[in-house]
Design a protein around this motif. Structure first.
Motif, PDB file in Angstrom:
ATOM      1  N   GLY A 169       0.829  -1.210   0.000  1.00 10.13           N
ATOM      2  CA  GLY A 169       0.000   0.000   0.000  1.00 10.13           C
ATOM      3  C   GLY A 169       0.862   1.257   0.000  1.00 10.13           C
ATOM      4  O   GLY A 169       1.774   1.384   0.805  1.00 10.13           O
ATOM      5  N   ILE A 170       0.564   2.154  -0.926  1.00 13.31           N
ATOM      6  CA  ILE A 170       1.345   3.382  -1.077  1.00 13.31           C
ATOM      7  C   ILE A 170       0.409   4.573  -0.931  1.00 13.31           C
ATOM      8  O   ILE A 170      -0.400   4.852  -1.814  1.00 13.31           O
ATOM      9  N   GLN A 171       0.538   5.278   0.187  1.00 12.64           N
ATOM     10  CA  GLN A 171      -0.343   6.430   0.395  1.00 12.64           C
ATOM     11  C   GLN A 171       0.150   7.629  -0.409  1.00 12.64           C
ATOM     12  O   GLN A 171       1.320   7.684  -0.821  1.00 12.64           O
ATOM     13  N   PRO A 172      -0.731   8.607  -0.646  1.00 12.25           N
ATOM     14  CA  PRO A 172      -0.320   9.786  -1.414  1.00 12.25           C
ATOM     15  C   PRO A 172       0.955  10.452  -0.880  1.00 12.25           C
ATOM     16  O   PRO A 172       1.793  10.904  -1.667  1.00 12.25           O
ATOM     17  N   ARG A 173       1.135  10.498   0.438  1.00 15.83           N
ATOM     18  CA  ARG A 173       2.351  11.101   0.972  1.00 15.83           C
ATOM     19  C   ARG A 173       3.602  10.363   0.488  1.00 15.83           C
ATOM     20  O   ARG A 173       4.644  10.974   0.262  1.00 15.83           O
ATOM     21  N   SER A 174       3.487   9.071   0.310  1.00 19.49           N
ATOM     22  CA  SER A 174       4.642   8.322  -0.186  1.00 19.49           C
ATOM     23  C   SER A 174       4.904   8.640  -1.657  1.00 19.49           C
ATOM     24  O   SER A 174       6.058   8.756  -2.068  1.00 19.49           O
ATOM     25  N   VAL A 175       3.841   8.797  -2.433  1.00 20.05           N
ATOM     26  CA  VAL A 175       4.043   9.152  -3.847  1.00 20.05           C
ATOM     27  C   VAL A 175       4.687  10.539  -3.925  1.00 20.05           C
ATOM     28  O   VAL A 175       5.580  10.790  -4.739  1.00 20.05           O
ATOM     29  N   GLU A 176       4.244  11.425  -3.031  1.00 17.46           N
ATOM     30  CA  GLU A 176       4.872  12.756  -2.934  1.00 17.46           C
ATOM     31  C   GLU A 176       6.371  12.607  -2.627  1.00 17.46           C
ATOM     32  O   GLU A 176       7.212  13.322  -3.184  1.00 17.46           O
ATOM     33  N   THR A 177       6.682  11.679  -1.766  1.00 15.19           N
ATOM     34  CA  THR A 177       8.085  11.424  -1.424  1.00 15.19           C
ATOM     35  C   THR A 177       8.832  10.857  -2.627  1.00 15.19           C
ATOM     36  O   THR A 177       9.959  11.270  -2.921  1.00 15.19           O
ATOM     37  N   PHE A 178       8.202   9.939  -3.340  1.00 16.84           N
ATOM     38  CA  PHE A 178       8.833   9.380  -4.547  1.00 16.84           C
ATOM     39  C   PHE A 178       9.115  10.498  -5.551  1.00 16.84           C
ATOM     40  O   PHE A 178      10.122  10.481  -6.251  1.00 16.84           O
ATOM     41  N   GLN A 179       8.197  11.460  -5.620  1.00 18.29           N
ATOM     42  CA  GLN A 179       8.408  12.591  -6.531  1.00 18.29           C
ATOM     43  C   GLN A 179       9.706  13.299  -6.173  1.00 18.29           C
ATOM     44  O   GLN A 179      10.513  13.626  -7.057  1.00 18.29           O
ATOM     45  N   ALA A 180       9.921  13.496  -4.874  1.00 14.45           N
ATOM     46  CA  ALA A 180      11.138  14.186  -4.438  1.00 14.45           C
ATOM     47  C   ALA A 180      12.390  13.362  -4.751  1.00 14.45           C
ATOM     48  O   ALA A 180      13.465  13.916  -4.966  1.00 14.45           O
ATOM     49  N   PHE A 181      12.242  12.054  -4.795  1.00 13.90           N
ATOM     50  CA  PHE A 181      13.379  11.187  -5.133  1.00 13.90           C
ATOM     51  C   PHE A 181      13.456  10.894  -6.630  1.00 13.90           C
ATOM     52  O   PHE A 181      14.316  10.136  -7.071  1.00 13.90           O
ATOM     53  N   GLY A 182      12.509  11.446  -7.398  1.00 12.41           N
ATOM     54  CA  GLY A 182      12.644  11.415  -8.855  1.00 12.41           C
ATOM     55  C   GLY A 182      12.027  10.239  -9.574  1.00 12.41           C
ATOM     56  O   GLY A 182      12.280  10.054 -10.758  1.00 12.41           O
ATOM     57  N   PHE A 183      11.172   9.445  -8.915  1.00 15.39           N
ATOM     58  CA  PHE A 183      10.635   8.294  -9.648  1.00 15.39           C
ATOM     59  C   PHE A 183       9.122   8.153  -9.548  1.00 15.39           C
ATOM     60  O   PHE A 183       8.568   7.107  -9.884  1.00 15.39           O
ATOM     61  N   ALA A 184       8.425   9.214  -9.136  1.00 14.53           N
ATOM     62  CA  ALA A 184       6.972   9.100  -8.981  1.00 14.53           C
ATOM     63  C   ALA A 184       6.296   8.734 -10.293  1.00 14.53           C
ATOM     64  O   ALA A 184       5.456   7.833 -10.341  1.00 14.53           O
ATOM     65  N   GLU A 185       6.662   9.423 -11.371  1.00 14.65           N
ATOM     66  CA  GLU A 185       5.918   9.203 -12.620  1.00 14.65           C
ATOM     67  C   GLU A 185       6.065   7.764 -13.115  1.00 14.65           C
ATOM     68  O   GLU A 185       5.166   7.201 -13.708  1.00 14.65           O
ATOM     69  N   ARG A 186       7.229   7.170 -12.825  1.00 12.35           N
ATOM     70  CA  ARG A 186       7.423   5.802 -13.293  1.00 12.35           C
ATOM     71  C   ARG A 186       6.660   4.787 -12.454  1.00 12.35           C
ATOM     72  O   ARG A 186       6.033   3.873 -12.976  1.00 12.35           O
ATOM     73  N   ILE A 187       6.692   4.967 -11.158  1.00 10.97           N
ATOM     74  CA  ILE A 187       6.014   3.972 -10.328  1.00 10.97           C
ATOM     75  C   ILE A 187       4.499   4.123 -10.468  1.00 10.97           C
ATOM     76  O   ILE A 187       3.770   3.135 -10.468  1.00 10.97           O
ATOM     77  N   VAL A 188       4.021   5.356 -10.644  1.00 13.95           N
ATOM     78  CA  VAL A 188       2.592   5.551 -10.870  1.00 13.95           C
ATOM     79  C   VAL A 188       2.160   4.797 -12.127  1.00 13.95           C
ATOM     80  O   VAL A 188       1.109   4.153 -12.155  1.00 13.95           O
ATOM     81  N   SER A 189       2.981   4.860 -13.165  1.00 14.32           N
ATOM     82  CA  SER A 189       2.550   4.251 -14.425  1.00 14.32           C
ATOM     83  C   SER A 189       2.513   2.727 -14.356  1.00 14.32           C
ATOM     84  O   SER A 189       1.877   2.097 -15.180  1.00 14.32           O
ATOM     85  N   GLU A 190       3.166   2.129 -13.385  1.00 14.54           N
ATOM     86  CA  GLU A 190       3.101   0.667 -13.301  1.00 14.54           C
ATOM     87  C   GLU A 190       2.240   0.170 -12.143  1.00 14.54           C
ATOM     88  O   GLU A 190       1.993  -1.035 -12.035  1.00 14.54           O
ATOM     89  N   ALA A 191       1.773   1.070 -11.299  1.00 10.46           N
ATOM     90  CA  ALA A 191       1.035   0.657 -10.096  1.00 10.46           C
ATOM     91  C   ALA A 191      -0.464   0.529 -10.361  1.00 10.46           C
ATOM     92  O   ALA A 191      -0.979   0.985 -11.372  1.00 10.46           O
ATOM     93  N   TYR A 192      -1.155  -0.088  -9.415  1.00  6.40           N
ATOM     94  CA  TYR A 192      -2.619  -0.045  -9.399  1.00  6.40           C
ATOM     95  C   TYR A 192      -3.036   1.233  -8.697  1.00  6.40           C
ATOM     96  O   TYR A 192      -2.549   1.547  -7.612  1.00  6.40           O
TER      97      TYR A 192
END
Lengths: 628, 628
Positions: free
Chosen positions: A76-99
């Protein structure tokens, strides 16, 4: 994404130049290091990625496994974690493969035929309104892959030391590397050999049965409940129509939490295995997969599962435990050993919180270690880690206990069938990861000036909003410029005059360039002007009414070996063709201007009027050391 | 993104399982192959990525250079290209690293001081309204990197053969591999050695001085104009306020087209070097970089550039040429050699079209080669390549000639300073890449039923719109499900009855399952039901009024080795919490239902009423071969 400022980059811009210890990083675990991270789970790998941004710090991550995680565990990935992934530079990629969770549906007994289930409610997922980021499901293994990539692509070039197990540690009172750690190789030529290494700091990211926790004598308080759950990741054919929708199913035969997974086919089911007898002695954990599948079918009646492949399964008893303190410090002594994630808080998996809270533990600690070890901040900064994160863990345990017991109810205990849905949505801010609010400390001021920026609550994470970048007219999220690079952010929201006119802002800018400026005081000699503080300005006007030639130079610093102007620190608030947002309205910002200081982990540290330059200087004097 | 349907995937889901020739692909160029692509530019690498989806076809790409492209060349990416990147799986990544064009500004002589320039107009970029995709600037080298990754991650595992140069070819009248190609190794141990290989088909993606074009005797018609331009990618400090905005500058001293590049610092400038004397003999191409910089400063007056690094520069004379036919075929003979990109159309770089049109050449040709070589379609399909793409190239040349001459005008020739801006915006559909419309042929029907889907013009690319995926309630772009996997798409837009009721749709679905169905006729024995045709349905109702249990089975096929249900082919049109779009309204679709057939390269091939099943069967009978 900014690059080319150290000269033209032809290849992958996400790979930064190696620097410091990253230039010739030894393949083998050295005898001495600044930071030893024990465990390569979500907290450990976030720490690796964060500390890769501090290449002058030697960081090693040991992991008992001999390679990357392959299967199972959190998803489970909450929005705050996706926000964190954005800061680490990989949000767009993990979003595109996630449910992406759009809805959560609720099922209960059919009133006319209680042995069968019917859908009782549909709710839009809380992510819809709460953030610009979605609520995702994706395997922990992929999250770790992306952090591993960020750690390796950062200047520190950090990669985990696989096949090395933590055995024990001793904290000495003195010495440059006071923590003595015994490790054992679990793979390769040296399998089964032990050795001793020394570190300045050790972080235990080694899970619920943490050896680091045991070594420092911290107690994991709480207990295992008498309720068991089976969990399975399965590929099936089924006539259950919500196979691809998150569901809570409360049937007469028991309960299921159903979580579709990435890829369009796989789903995870948490299946209620009922009360565990007192004398069970964990025998429930031996429940075979066939029994879990049988139980799932019983609960799903009249629907059924034809299981084609079991990717992973496990059985666990719900435990709720939290460690009293997340480090080895006490009143008289600064800490040298820290605990994160499951090592200091364990609970059920069903609220989808564990991996998320663990990552935020790492995000909270990483920059603090980086700042202390590079001499930017005093060692006392490290005491704020436990002080800030232990209460968050306690909140998590409390939330999860309530959610778990709601989920585990029998149908006859449920008076209102929408109650679960109501609880789920009513508490949205918590499971989204946005309710964390750190108390005043050396890195969070009191709320004296909060009214000047009511939408940026002190101690909560900086909630981004769109602004227009003046240099090119693009609408961008102000917060998305804040990468996880260990820097402080200072946002100056201007008062009404246009750029170049006398204003409170222009006086503030002059202060920032003066010897009394915290930037001048706390940025090391010879470093880029924005090496420690990333200062941005947002004007109230539209982007085409901001004459960039008249913007104070502090907002257009010249950086890098070529001394190139950074054009991307000047923004305009008034909407243009590309956005309808005015951040002053959206975040309740004073039209007299206001300064918002944001920590490297994205939490709001201070809200100050433009005139309060002494307070700004005093804040950083407490949080940091003089650099020159 | 769909995966796990061949069993659980632990790692990067973008890496597909190797298959066919990809399983044990030889590192060396073999003696015989199905397709030999000459050149690894945008068309060549798109072909590699596309043909990697046809792993039973042996495809090799030779490139004279000994490794990846490092510098320079094209950088303009129109929305249609980003749409194409989406189909190849890397749009989100390239968008995040590219420069996004929000505005184009126009500069001219200051009326009060004509030796200085002033900003005369600002225009929002055309991408704002025309597509869900942006208008980008990013170096061709990165575009090629991403296609190379897609080619390598596809089942065919295709990687270019670097260091191999095309020498010449002979097309024989008969034989399994009728094209004899002479190549020379340019690097490695075999440098300077020549050899002969044979191919079924050869594609010349070898640029303006194409050896393949010469070998088949096609003529590149047109001429070099008498106008020269310098181009440079530079890192500078400057007081020119629009350094980060795309600009057309028409000064008394000459003209500049100014294009900011990815990364926040670099920009590209096209600098007018004026008329070239007739007897110049290309000496203008020797213009030194210092002279180009001097000229740029003269044009920018009163602003100036302090150039810190020149990443790349070149000088060229504007040429407009197009080849009469893009293959070696003629009336009596089917083609075996094809030309793409600069090999068959050359023009100025300033409209940012070249790379884009080249990629669409490749996209048009790739699936046709794949279908012919795997026996799905007759060889006559290949004649449609030149027939479709040659007119597009002619349009491009005409557009570019007009745009170039507008750009190269002297200020005194300009009566209306906003004329350039007006032309730029008025023609938006062309430079966005969306004006291409293929004429009726064996793969595009006539417009008899166009009125039933007025927003999907026949022969134009399928313009996506949002729909709601029934299985999980997510709003998704219908067109974004259409990956570049070489499959035909058949979209059935339902008539009014709900799923499960008798309807025109349910009769159409029954037809599709019958022996007369084109799916049955043209899908190879033993292949997945959706291996060649990806059939999707869109109901008019909201997603929660579509009972997925009552949807015809043809829309829920069981595929892959585990025979798992594919849940992601059933959609709902009525808006929900996540979208405001109703595709029936948005695209002018008949509420009596309509079938839209889309080619593997995303162009609309047929629009038919649900009742026109015979016409549907007849269409595919012409375009394809019987499979059983």
């Amino acid at each position: 994404m900014q690059f080319h400022h150290h000269g033209y980059v032809s290849g992958e811009p996400r790979v930064q130049n190696a620097a410091g210890t990253g230039i010739d990083r030894p393949a083998d675990l050295p005898d001495e290091m600044d930071v030893l991270v024990v465990g390569s789970g979500p907290a450990g790998m976030l720490l690796a990625a964060q500390l890769s941004q501090f290449p002058d710090v030697t960081t090693r991550v040991i992991e008992r496994r001999d390679g990357r995680l392959v299967l199972g565990q959190a998803d489970g990935i909450q929005p705050r974690s996706v926000e964190t992934f954005q800061a680490f530079g990989f949000a767009e990629r993990i979003v595109s493969e996630a449910y992406n969770i759009a809805y959560m549906n609720f099922w209960g007994p059919d009133p006319e035929n209680p042995g069968s289930i019917v859908r009782t409610a549909r709710t839009e997922d809380y992510a819809l309104k709460i953030s610009e980021f979605p609520h995702l499901i994706v395997n922990q293994a992929r999250v770790l892959d992306y952090f591993a990539e960020a750690a390796l692509n950062g200047p520190g070039r950090i990669a985990p030391d696989y096949g090395v197990e933590f055995v024990g540690l001793t904290v000495h009172e003195a010495g440059e590397f006071p923590v003595e750690v015994r490790v054992r190789h679990t793979a390769g030529e040296r399998a089964d050999t032990e050795r001793t290494v020394r570190a300045k700091y050790v972080v235990g990211c080694d899970g619920a049965r943490s050896g680091v926790r045991e070594a420092i004598g911290r107690k994991h308080l709480g207990g295992i409940s008498a309720h068991a759950w089976g969990v399975m990741d399965v590929l099936v054919n089924t006539d259950f129509p919500d196979w691809r929708t998150k569901c809570a199913i409360n049937a007469e035969a028991g309960n299921i939490l159903h979580i579709p997974r990435e890829g369009g086919y796989l789903s995870r089911m948490y299946i209620d295995l009922g009360e565990v007898p007192e004398n069970d002695d964990h025998r429930v954990r031996q429940t075979p997969i066939d029994e879990i599948i049988r139980k799932a079918n019983e609960i799903l009646h009249p629907y059924s599962l034809d299981v084609k492949q079991v990717a992973w399964h496990s059985v666990y008893e719900v435990g709720h435990r939290v460690t009293d303190r997340f480090d080895d410090g006490d009143e008289g002594r600064e800490p040298h050993v820290f605990l994160t994630g499951d090592a200091c808080h364990t609970h059920s998996a069903k609220a989808g919180q564990g991996m998320n809270v663990s990552m935020q533990d790492g995000f909270n600690l990483g920059w603090k270690l980086g700042h202390v070890l590079t001499g930017l901040s005093p060692a006392s900064l490290l005491t704020t880690y436990s002080a800030e994160r232990q209460p968050v863990a306690q909140q998590l345990i409390d939330f999860d206990r309530e959610w778990s017991s709601l989920m585990a109810r029998k149908p006859e205990e449920i008076t209102d069938p929408t109650e679960l849905a109501t609880f789920y949505l009513g508490t949205a801010e918590f499971p989204s990861g946005f309710m964390t609010q750190y108390a005043p400390s050396m890195i969070v001021t009191d709320a004296a000036h909060q009214a000047a920026a009511s939408g940026f609550p002190l101690g909560k994470r900086f909630k981004s909003a769109e602004v227009v970048r003046v240099c090119d007219g693009n609408a961008v999220h102000l917060g998305h410029h804040a990468k996880a690079d260990g820097r402080w952010r200072i946002y100056a929201f201007a008062d009404a005059p246009v750029a170049g006119e006398a204003s409170a802002l222009s006086e503030w800018a002059a202060f920032l360039a003066s010897p009394a400026s915290p930037i001048v005081r706390h940025t090391p000699e010879g470093a880029d002007a924005d090496a420690v503080f990333d200062v941005k300005v947002v004007y109230q006007q539209g982007y085409d009414d901001v004459d960039i030639a008249r913007v104070p130079e502090v907002f257009l610093p010249k950086t890098g070996p070529l001394g190139l102007t950074d054009w991307e620190k000047v923004f305009a608030a008034a909407p243009n063709a590309w956005t309808t947002t005015d951040i002053f309205d959206e975040r309740g910002l004073s039209r007299d201007g206001v300064v918002v200081v944001v920590r490297p982990d994205q939490y709001v540290a201070a809200v100050l009027p433009l005139e309060a330059t002494d307070e700004l200087a005093a804040f950083f004097e407490a949080a940091m050391l003089p650099a020159r």
